[in-house]
Write a protein that holds these residues in place. Structure first.
Motif, PDB file in Angstrom:
ATOM      1  N   ALA A 185       0.830  -1.215   0.000  1.00  0.00           N
ATOM      2  CA  ALA A 185       0.000   0.000   0.000  1.00  0.00           C
ATOM      3  C   ALA A 185       0.861   1.260   0.000  1.00  0.00           C
ATOM      4  CB  ALA A 185      -0.921  -0.009   1.220  1.00  0.00           C
ATOM      5  N   LEU A 186       1.950   1.249   0.750  1.00  0.00           N
ATOM      6  CA  LEU A 186       2.837   2.416   0.757  1.00  0.00           C
ATOM      7  C   LEU A 186       3.477   2.628  -0.610  1.00  0.00           C
ATOM      8  CD1 LEU A 186       4.126   4.673   2.433  1.00  0.00           C
ATOM      9  CD2 LEU A 186       5.932   3.071   3.041  1.00  0.00           C
ATOM     10  N   THR A 187       3.886   1.537  -1.241  1.00  0.00           N
ATOM     11  CA  THR A 187       4.472   1.641  -2.580  1.00  0.00           C
ATOM     12  C   THR A 187       3.436   2.097  -3.593  1.00  0.00           C
ATOM     13  OG1 THR A 187       5.986  -0.139  -2.008  1.00  0.00           O
ATOM     14  CG2 THR A 187       5.759   0.376  -4.332  1.00  0.00           C
ATOM     15  N   TRP A 188       2.212   1.582  -3.492  1.00  0.00           N
ATOM     16  CA  TRP A 188       1.133   1.973  -4.395  1.00  0.00           C
ATOM     17  C   TRP A 188       0.884   3.471  -4.311  1.00  0.00           C
ATOM     18  CZ3 TRP A 188      -4.528  -0.219  -3.768  1.00  0.00           C
ATOM     19  CH2 TRP A 188      -5.335   0.305  -4.750  1.00  0.00           C
ATOM     20  N   ALA A 189       0.773   3.990  -3.108  1.00  0.00           N
ATOM     21  CA  ALA A 189       0.506   5.421  -2.941  1.00  0.00           C
ATOM     22  C   ALA A 189       1.674   6.265  -3.433  1.00  0.00           C
ATOM     23  CB  ALA A 189       0.212   5.715  -1.476  1.00  0.00           C
ATOM     24  N   ALA A 190       2.890   5.844  -3.134  1.00  0.00           N
ATOM     25  CA  ALA A 190       4.065   6.634  -3.525  1.00  0.00           C
ATOM     26  C   ALA A 190       4.224   6.691  -5.042  1.00  0.00           C
ATOM     27  CB  ALA A 190       5.315   6.049  -2.880  1.00  0.00           C
ATOM     28  N   ILE A 191       4.115   5.557  -5.698  1.00  0.00           N
ATOM     29  CA  ILE A 191       4.267   5.534  -7.158  1.00  0.00           C
ATOM     30  C   ILE A 191       3.088   6.225  -7.833  1.00  0.00           C
ATOM     31  CG2 ILE A 191       4.435   4.016  -9.177  1.00  0.00           C
ATOM     32  CD1 ILE A 191       6.980   4.171  -7.474  1.00  0.00           C
ATOM     33  N   GLY A 192       1.890   6.014  -7.318  1.00  0.00           N
ATOM     34  CA  GLY A 192       0.721   6.681  -7.885  1.00  0.00           C
ATOM     35  C   GLY A 192       0.838   8.194  -7.821  1.00  0.00           C
ATOM     36  N   LEU A 193       1.372   8.716  -6.719  1.00  0.00           N
ATOM     37  CA  LEU A 193       1.555  10.161  -6.605  1.00  0.00           C
ATOM     38  C   LEU A 193       2.585  10.671  -7.604  1.00  0.00           C
ATOM     39  CD1 LEU A 193       0.950  12.824  -5.051  1.00  0.00           C
ATOM     40  CD2 LEU A 193       2.948  12.277  -3.677  1.00  0.00           C
ATOM     41  N   LEU A 194       3.694   9.959  -7.738  1.00  0.00           N
ATOM     42  CA  LEU A 194       4.715  10.405  -8.687  1.00  0.00           C
ATOM     43  C   LEU A 194       4.211  10.387 -10.122  1.00  0.00           C
ATOM     44  CD1 LEU A 194       8.037   8.807  -7.397  1.00  0.00           C
ATOM     45  CD2 LEU A 194       7.310  11.191  -7.264  1.00  0.00           C
ATOM     46  N   VAL A 195       3.462   9.355 -10.496  1.00  0.00           N
ATOM     47  CA  VAL A 195       2.921   9.302 -11.854  1.00  0.00           C
ATOM     48  C   VAL A 195       1.873  10.391 -12.038  1.00  0.00           C
ATOM     49  CG1 VAL A 195       1.645   7.868 -13.499  1.00  0.00           C
ATOM     50  CG2 VAL A 195       3.452   6.870 -12.128  1.00  0.00           C
ATOM     51  N   GLY A 196       1.096  10.670 -10.993  1.00  0.00           N
ATOM     52  CA  GLY A 196       0.102  11.737 -11.076  1.00  0.00           C
ATOM     53  C   GLY A 196       0.724  13.117 -11.252  1.00  0.00           C
ATOM     54  N   LEU A 197       1.940  13.306 -10.747  1.00  0.00           N
ATOM     55  CA  LEU A 197       2.619  14.592 -10.909  1.00  0.00           C
ATOM     56  C   LEU A 197       3.046  14.851 -12.347  1.00  0.00           C
ATOM     57  CD1 LEU A 197       4.958  14.782  -7.787  1.00  0.00           C
ATOM     58  CD2 LEU A 197       2.917  16.127  -8.246  1.00  0.00           C
ATOM     59  N   THR A 198       3.149  13.804 -13.151  1.00  0.00           N
ATOM     60  CA  THR A 198       3.586  13.983 -14.532  1.00  0.00           C
ATOM     61  C   THR A 198       2.489  14.518 -15.435  1.00  0.00           C
ATOM     62  OG1 THR A 198       3.020  11.713 -15.136  1.00  0.00           O
ATOM     63  CG2 THR A 198       5.260  12.107 -14.323  1.00  0.00           C
ATOM     64  N   GLY A 199       1.273  14.634 -14.905  1.00  0.00           N
ATOM     65  CA  GLY A 199       0.174  15.127 -15.711  1.00  0.00           C
ATOM     66  C   GLY A 199      -0.651  14.013 -16.326  1.00  0.00           C
ATOM     67  N   SER A 200      -0.388  12.794 -15.931  1.00  0.00           N
ATOM     68  CA  SER A 200      -1.156  11.658 -16.439  1.00  0.00           C
ATOM     69  C   SER A 200      -2.555  11.662 -15.835  1.00  0.00           C
ATOM     70  CB  SER A 200      -0.469  10.343 -16.077  1.00  0.00           C
ATOM     71  OG  SER A 200       0.799  10.287 -16.667  1.00  0.00           O
ATOM     72  N   SER A 201      -3.417  10.862 -16.409  1.00  0.00           N
ATOM     73  CA  SER A 201      -4.775  10.766 -15.884  1.00  0.00           C
ATOM     74  C   SER A 201      -4.759  10.023 -14.547  1.00  0.00           C
ATOM     75  CB  SER A 201      -5.673  10.028 -16.877  1.00  0.00           C
ATOM     76  OG  SER A 201      -5.304   8.679 -16.946  1.00  0.00           O
ATOM     77  N   VAL A 202      -5.843  10.188 -13.808  1.00  0.00           N
ATOM     78  CA  VAL A 202      -5.965   9.518 -12.518  1.00  0.00           C
ATOM     79  C   VAL A 202      -6.001   8.006 -12.715  1.00  0.00           C
ATOM     80  CG1 VAL A 202      -7.469   9.231 -10.517  1.00  0.00           C
ATOM     81  CG2 VAL A 202      -7.121  11.485 -11.487  1.00  0.00           C
ATOM     82  N   LEU A 203      -6.645   7.560 -13.771  1.00  0.00           N
ATOM     83  CA  LEU A 203      -6.733   6.129 -14.043  1.00  0.00           C
ATOM     84  C   LEU A 203      -5.355   5.537 -14.325  1.00  0.00           C
ATOM     85  CD1 LEU A 203      -8.586   3.700 -14.405  1.00  0.00           C
ATOM     86  CD2 LEU A 203      -8.812   4.334 -16.809  1.00  0.00           C
ATOM     87  N   ARG A 204      -4.558   6.240 -15.118  1.00  0.00           N
ATOM     88  CA  ARG A 204      -3.221   5.735 -15.440  1.00  0.00           C
ATOM     89  C   ARG A 204      -2.326   5.718 -14.209  1.00  0.00           C
ATOM     90  NH1 ARG A 204       1.910   7.793 -17.943  1.00  0.00           N
ATOM     91  NH2 ARG A 204       2.819   5.921 -18.848  1.00  0.00           N
ATOM     92  N   SER A 205      -2.365   6.772 -13.411  1.00  0.00           N
ATOM     93  CA  SER A 205      -1.511   6.807 -12.219  1.00  0.00           C
ATOM     94  C   SER A 205      -1.957   5.764 -11.194  1.00  0.00           C
ATOM     95  CB  SER A 205      -1.496   8.199 -11.600  1.00  0.00           C
ATOM     96  OG  SER A 205      -2.767   8.576 -11.161  1.00  0.00           O
ATOM     97  N   SER A 206      -3.253   5.550 -11.080  1.00  0.00           N
ATOM     98  CA  SER A 206      -3.751   4.509 -10.172  1.00  0.00           C
ATOM     99  C   SER A 206      -3.365   3.119 -10.655  1.00  0.00           C
ATOM    100  CB  SER A 206      -5.258   4.593 -10.033  1.00  0.00           C
ATOM    101  OG  SER A 206      -5.632   5.805  -9.455  1.00  0.00           O
ATOM    102  N   ALA A 207      -3.489   2.881 -11.949  1.00  0.00           N
ATOM    103  CA  ALA A 207      -3.164   1.565 -12.501  1.00  0.00           C
ATOM    104  C   ALA A 207      -1.675   1.267 -12.378  1.00  0.00           C
ATOM    105  CB  ALA A 207      -3.600   1.487 -13.964  1.00  0.00           C
ATOM    106  N   LEU A 208      -0.843   2.244 -12.676  1.00  0.00           N
ATOM    107  CA  LEU A 208       0.595   2.021 -12.562  1.00  0.00           C
ATOM    108  C   LEU A 208       1.011   1.856 -11.104  1.00  0.00           C
ATOM    109  CD1 LEU A 208       3.134   1.686 -14.188  1.00  0.00           C
ATOM    110  CD2 LEU A 208       3.504   4.136 -14.040  1.00  0.00           C
TER     111      LEU A 208
END
Length: 136
Positions: free
Chosen positions: A91-114
């Motif tokens: 869960a900690l890794t999921w949240a950390a990576i999701g936040l970093l991908v979300g900072l790139t301007g990607s969609s919420v779905l893409r950052s959540s999936a990655l």
């Protein structure tokens, strides 16, 4: 006359249980992970045109939060069963990576999936390590 071993003594009633001293790694790993995460978050914001002040504060806040979460997880992981430890790391890794991908301007779905895919990978890895290296 001899007294019983379990009888109370005068003065100090009982010696306090001393906590194990923390090793240097207990502090160093969360600090290094937090600093690297904060610098990378700051770098991502810089590439998307953020100002210097916003970039600095966002990087500092993310570094402190991730470092604190890693420290708390490392401190309390011994009291958890291996399955819950693996879930916490995932869960900690999921949240950390999701936040970093979300900072790139990607969609919420893409950052959540990655974030979910990397978090599931961390969960499986941690679950395997905790169960195979667990002391009986």
């Amino acid at each position: 006359m001899a007294t019983h071993v379990a009888s109370p003594t005068r003065g100090r009633s009982r010696g306090r249980a001393h906590a194990r001293p923390r090793s240097m790694l207990a502090w160093a790993i969360p600090v290094v992970l937090g600093a690297a995460y904060g610098l990378y978050a700051s770098f991502i914001l810089r590439n998307h045109g953020a100002s210097g002040g916003r970039q600095f504060w966002y990087g500092l806040i993310t570094a402190v939060v991730l470092g604190a979460l890693c420290f708390v997880l490392g401190r309390f992981q011994r009291g958890m069963i291996p399955l819950m430890r693996a879930v916490a790391y995932g869960a900690l890794t999921w949240a950390a990576i999701g936040l970093l991908v979300g900072l790139t301007g990607s969609s919420v779905l893409r950052s959540s999936a990655l974030g979910l895919s990397v978090g599931l990978g961390m969960f499986v890895t941690a679950f395997y390590l905790f169960y195979t290296h667990e002391r009986a």
